[in-house]
Design a protein around this motif. Structure first.
Motif, PDB file in Angstrom:
ATOM      1  N   UNK A 296      -8.148  -9.071   1.186  1.00 17.10           N
ATOM      2  CA  UNK A 296      -8.763  -8.197   2.174  1.00 17.10           C
ATOM      3  C   UNK A 296      -7.838  -7.119   2.700  1.00 17.10           C
ATOM      4  N   UNK A 297      -6.557  -7.378   2.653  1.00 19.81           N
ATOM      5  CA  UNK A 297      -5.647  -6.368   3.182  1.00 19.81           C
ATOM      6  C   UNK A 297      -4.844  -5.701   2.078  1.00 19.81           C
ATOM      7  N   UNK A 298      -4.145  -6.534   1.337  1.00 20.69           N
ATOM      8  CA  UNK A 298      -3.222  -5.965   0.366  1.00 20.69           C
ATOM      9  C   UNK A 298      -3.974  -5.297  -0.788  1.00 20.69           C
ATOM     10  N   UNK A 300      -6.962  -4.153  -0.787  1.00 23.41           N
ATOM     11  CA  UNK A 300      -8.188  -3.625  -0.206  1.00 23.41           C
ATOM     12  C   UNK A 300      -8.786  -2.554  -1.110  1.00 23.41           C
ATOM     13  N   UNK A 304      -6.010   1.102  -3.186  1.00 30.80           N
ATOM     14  CA  UNK A 304      -4.915   0.663  -4.050  1.00 30.80           C
ATOM     15  C   UNK A 304      -5.300   0.755  -5.528  1.00 30.80           C
TER      16      UNK A 304
END
Lengths: 552, 588
Positions: A296-298, A300, A304
């Motif tokens: 969910x963050x890295x 995302x 990216x």
């Protein structure tokens, strides 16, 4: 049998070597080491002479008994209490055993035995007790001496209780007179009640036997069972019997040791199992949380992956549509590139950027990527604090949180980095290759190419037919070309996104698998837990097999 | 005098009972406080409290090691076969009292030795029975005895049957004269010597008697043995002896002779000045009681202070843990500055400011979202910093949970290193803690009060006001600046509005008012920049104290509940009362 004992001792030694954080086991090791030492020593002394000690309250006639057995006034006896203060060691000539500070008398005819006459166990001179304890430690057979007045004294019994089962004992009633045997019955009953296992009982009159021997008379019935006692010491204690006694003493000690271990350690094995379950549960949760975080963050969407795939495509794009795509991609990644140039923009070294650089195969500024942010760390610390509490509750020392956290983040980092550098990047490259391959380039360029060719043909034809092309024609042509290019670019961009999405999905699955496979979240704790669980299991099986066999 | 003493003793006994019932439930603690207390407790219960009841009657107790012949001596003194004599050890289990009819009746009515349950002696099996309660005392009527003498046969003091010891020690406390029955084997046994040493220390008359002695050489051996015994105890008394060839069946009436020519034992006992002995015993008993009870009070105090240390340490641990909590101020904190600035402005400005702040809120939200979206593009990841109040809140909850769990671990750890009796008191409690529930409770307690309290708002307002009043120049400049910022755009707007026909005046004013207020708030905030930490300190402290309070209430107190319970008892008035009573005893 001996191999079994050696084997057993080796196993026990493995337990005794435990120096981990589990308190219940660690508390046992000192005692266990001591016991193992003692057992080894006993094993070595198996062929030595049998050490027999005479123990009892002051004035029951221990020294008299020794004298009677020797037939000589070896030890002083008196009416006054206490009399003996230094143990007398009576041994056959040439016996190697020496005891510091004690009186040694050679010349015993009992060639298998060393007899120790101990001081009293119960008078006001407390230091005598220490000597008795020392003598008891070294002896294999204890002759518990008692008189009608002193056979139930707490002072003597309190010395014998700790040795229950570890020493062979025999009772000697030294001052028999008259026909009453009530003391024998009472004494034996009470011994049995308290769990002592006493095989032999001799009711003798040591004083009369000594007198008789000193005056060279014939043995009479007034010595009661003295002759039996002598016979027992002289004849029955053969080499095998001595071996058996020493063995059974050692076995008793071993049984006691194992029982102690079972009571204090194995009984707590259940808490280890629940802890293990809790550990696995937290581990699964932690890994799930970490994978979620990475998704969910890295990882995302779309930045990216789009960025990375876009980069791969720009490196390879060819043809008309490809070139336009390159220009648009260049514009789109402008903010990222500007951020990379400008020193003041935040988030330059953020995990996302690092991940992107890894996937694009760029060399990093830093040697190692830091893909796991503070969030994962703090999540880990929280989980760890829950787990640490459970560990402490189960009797462990508190585990080192910082070290575990560092190990965990390093492991996650390493695995994710490897994934990004390897499979993820390969996936992107292969997709980029497919998109920019000659057939697809040709396919993409076909429509705008055809249109350009067609327009060129119109221009040339009209030129030769001397017709003037209207301004509108050019406007329309450019518009149509623009529309064709736009549609194609939109399609290309959609395909790119789709590819990025699929690459991300696949990689995400890889991440979950990689985390579940290798990166155990609580590695040091698991190691410690497993180490002590396996020790406890081995103790358990030791107890199960040996206690059962010895009870038979 | 004696009246006072009686009252003091009774009061002491009451206080003692309170302590005793209080700590009885914890064997470890009971042991720590009442260790070695049997001696004087028996004095109190068996001698001092019932002391005057048996006035004039001398209690002679026959005591000694197991199988040394106590019952035999008892029978010899009575010249009849009353107490059963067995060859085996530790046979007599209950005391047997022999007295004449009058004393017997008194005894059975519970007047003479009220602490024992007196029963009529029916036969030998009574005193040998294992199944009777420990406080049973059998009374046998022997008519030959005078009023002033009661004889008691007692169980042994050294066999493995420890309940016999207890009975013997109770008897020792109740008796006035102890007949020490010794034998050649037992006269220097540690337990025997210790028993009589204690008896002498509390003023009892101890009469040594060597049983089964060798009459050769005028009892030379027995004499020396008795000398050694007396030497051990520092005892001066006529010594008696029974030869080993004493024929019991034939010579019941044979007197027990003295070695020092002091007549027979019975004569000696009868000749004792009963009131004098009783007085002495009584006086010494009181003295010894006061001495030992004083030690007891000290011991209780020591235990109390050990408990107190634990409580203090646990609380200190909770405090240290709460200091790890670093509450981050939410958005409300900066709101305080705006609030303050607004309160210092003129009415018009304030009104415009209020309206514009509302408008600004919307704008800020949009701006923030845009910034974050941009930032996300740049960093290629979602922003995961705790920025919103909800996120700060969540972070706080986690931090508090962690602190609470760590503290619980710390408590468990520290309870391992405690010694008895504290370890025993803590262990059960700590093992039974439901930590997850406690964590939830602590979070509820602490996070609920996360908003700015009225007290802190007051404090902030005061601080700002102080600053406002102290810095006259700055204040005036700020007010002027505010006016300028507020008016200047308006002043520019007026000509524009004339030109555009009123269009834009309100808008400019709203923008100007907001800008001015924001600007001023920033200036004030900036002024406090360095002092911000100090400014926030009370709020932080408040938060940490709330946490500490909650930790103590929810975590430390359940662990310490038993300790506190006992501490109340040991630090309360009971001990003070005991001390007061003891002082009275000493003076009496």
């Amino acid at each position: 049998m001996p191999e079994r004992v050696t084997d057993l001792l080796a196993q026990l030694e493995a337990v005794a070597a435990y120096d981990g954080p589990w308190r219940p086991l660690r508390d046992e090791t000192a005692l266990l080491r001591e016991r193992i030492c003692e057992l080894r020593e006993r094993e070595e002394r198996l062929d030595d002479l049998l050490v027999v000690s005479l123990v009892g309250g002051s004035g029951v006639g221990k020294s008299t008994l020794l004298n009677a057995l020797a037939g000589d006034e070896l030890a002083t006896t008196s009416e006054y209490r206490p009399c003996t203060s230094v143990p007398t060691v009576y041994h056959p000539p040439g016996a190697g055993l020496r005891f510091e500070g004690w009186t040694h008398v050679s010349g015993s005819a009992l060639e298998h035995l060393i007899i120790i006459d101990t001081p009293d166990s119960d008078t006001v001179l407390r230091e005598h007790r220490e000597e008795v304890i020392k003598a008891l430690g070294r002896s294999d057979l204890i002759l518990v001496c008692g008189s009608p007045e002193k056979y139930l004294d707490e002072a003597t019994w309190s010395l014998l209780r700790p040795l229950q089962g570890e020493r062979t004992m025999a009772c000697v009633e030294t001052k028999a007179s008259g026909g009453a045997v009530s003391v024998r019955e009472h004494w034996m009953t009470r011994l049995q009640e308290q769990g002592f296992d006493v095989a032999q009982y001799f009711r003798i009159s040591a004083r009369r036997a000594l007198d008789r021997k000193l005056h060279d008379k014939v043995p009479g019935p007034d010595e009661y069972e003295f002759e039996q006692l002598e016979h027992f010491l002289r004849e029955e204690l053969t080499r095998e019997r001595i071996h058996r006694i020493k063995r059974s003493n050692a076995l008793g000690l071993l049984t006691k040791t194992l029982k102690g271990l079972r009571d204090r350690v194995v009984s707590r094995a259940e808490s280890l199992d629940t802890l293990r379950a809790a550990l696995v549960e937290s581990e699964v949760e932690m890994l799930k949380d970490t994978a979620n975080y990475i998704r969910e963050y890295l990882f995302a969407e779309p930045h990216l992956w789009n960025h990375a795939l876009g980069r791969e495509i720009t490196l390879r794009a060819k043809g008309l549509v490809g070139s336009v795509f390159r220009i648009i991609e260049g514009l789109r990644s402008l903010p990222i590139r500007i951020a990379a140039w400008s020193p003041w923009l935040p988030g330059k070294d953020g995990p996302g950027r690092q991940a992107a650089s890894l996937m694009s195969g760029l060399t990093l500024v830093d040697e190692h990527a830091h893909l796991v942010s503070e969030t994962v760390r703090s999540q880990y610390l929280n989980k760890h604090s829950e787990l640490a509490l459970r560990f402490v509750q189960a009797g462990f020392d508190p585990p080192d949180r910082e070290a575990s956290a560092a190990a965990f983040t390093a492991a996650v980092n390493e695995r994710v980095t490897a994934l990004l550098l390897g499979p993820a990047r390969n996936r992107l490259v292969s997709r980029a290759r497919a998109i920019t391959s000659w057939p697809s380039t040709l396919l993409a360029d076909a429509a705008p190419g055809a249109f350009v060719v067609f327009t060129a043909y119109r221009i040339v034809r009209d030129y030769f037919t001397a017709q003037t092309l209207s301004g509108a024609f050019f406007v329309y042509s450019v518009a149509v070309l623009g529309i064709i290019l736009g549609v194609e670019l939109t399609f290309l961009s959609l395909v790119t996104r789709l590819c990025a999405w699929s690459a991300r999905k696949r990689t995400m699955r890889d991440v979950s698998l990689a985390l579940a496979a290798g990166a155990a979240a609580f590695n040091p704790e698991t190691r410690e837990l497993d180490a002590c669980a396996s020790l406890v299991r081995s103790v358990d099986s030791l107890c199960a097999t040996n206690l059962q066999s010895s009870s038979k | 005098m004696s009246e006072d003493l009686g009252q003091a003793l009774a009061a002491f006994d009451r206080a003692l009972q309170t302590v005793r019932t209080g700590v009885e439930s914890d064997p470890g603690l009971y042991d720590a406080i009442f260790r070695d207390a049997d001696d004087w407790l028996n004095l109190l219960t068996y001698k001092l409290l019932p002391h005057m009841a048996g006035e004039g009657c001398l209690f002679v107790a026959v005591t000694g090691g197991t199988n040394s012949g106590k019952s035999t001596v008892f029978n010899l003194l009575l010249a009849s076969n009353v107490s059963p004599v067995l060859a085996t050890a530790a046979a007599t289990r209950h005391p047997l009292l022999a007295a004449n009819l009058l004393r017997c009746e008194q005894c059975l009515e519970g007047k003479l030795v009220p602490e024992f349950r007196a029963q009529s002696f029916a036969g030998p099996e009574d005193v040998l029975s294992k199944n009777t309660a420990a406080e049973a005392l059998y009374v046998a009527r022997v008519d030959g005895l005078p009023d002033r003498l009661a004889l008691m046969d007692t169980p042994d003091i050294d066999s493995i049957d420890k309940q016999n010891w207890t009975v013997a020690e109770n008897i020792r406390a109740a008796g006035d004269v102890l007949l020490a029955v010794l034998t050649g084997e037992k006269y220097r046994d540690e337990r025997v010597v210790e028993f009589f040493r204690r008896a002498i220390a509390s003023g009892r008359v101890v009469v040594p008697l060597m049983n089964k002695a060798n009459p050769e050489d005028d009892y030379a051996v027995a004499r020396r043995q008795l000398d050694e015994f007396c030497g051990d105890l520092g005892l001066e008394s006529p010594r008696f002896v029974i030869p080993h060839d004493f024929n019991l069946t034939r010579q019941f009436s044979q007197p027990i002779a003295s070695l020092d020519g002091a007549g027979t034992l019975m004569e000696y006992l009868l000749a004792l000045d009963a009131p004098a002995v009783k007085r002495r015993v009584y006086r010494d008993s009181v003295r010894r009681f006061a001495e030992r009870a004083g030690e007891f009070v000290l011991q209780a105090e020591r235990v109390g202070s050990a408990l107190r240390t634990v409580v203090t340490e646990f609380e200190a641990q909770a405090q240290r843990a709460s200091l790890q909590y670093d509450p981050a101020p939410g958005r409300e904190m900066s709101g305080l500055f705006h609030e303050f600035v607004q309160s210092k402005r003129g009415r018009l400005e304030r009104w415009v400011g209020t309206v514009s702040t509302a408008a600004l809120k919307g704008v800020t939200a949009i701006a923030k979202r845009t910034t974050r979206a941009l930032l996300r593009r740049v960093t290629l990841q979602k922003d995961d910093q705790p920025i919103t109040d909800a996120e700060i809140h969540a972070a706080h909850i986690q931090a508090i949970g962690r602190i609470t769990r760590d503290l619980a671990s710390g408590y468990i750890e520290s309870s391992h290193s405690r010694r008895e009796p504290v370890a025993g008191l803590l262990e059960n409690r700590i093992a039974g803690l439901d930590t997850e529930r406690i964590v939830v409770e602590v979070i509820q307690d602490t996070v609920r009060s996360e908003t700015i309290s009225e007290a802190f708002r007051q404090h902030a307002n005061n601080t700002l006001n102080e600053w406002w009043n102290d810095h006259k120049v700055k204040r005036n400049v700020l007010i002027a600046l505010d006016g300028l910022l507020f008016i200047a755009p308006t002043a520019i707007a007026i000509p524009i509005s004339v030109h555009t026909g009123g269009f834009g005046v309100a808008e400019t004013m709203i923008v100007a008012g907001t800008a001015a207020e924001q600007f001023l708030a920033r200036v004030v905030e900036y002024q406090f920049g360095d002092a911000m930490f100090n400014f926030l300190q009370p709020w932080r402290t408040e938060q940490q104290q709330t946490l500490e309070q909650s930790l103590v209430n929810r975590l430390a107190n359940p662990c310490l509940s038993r300790v506190r319970e006992h501490l109340e008892l040991l630090e309360g008035e009971t001990l003070t009362e005991m001390r007061r009573c003891l002082d009275l005893c000493r003076n009496a």
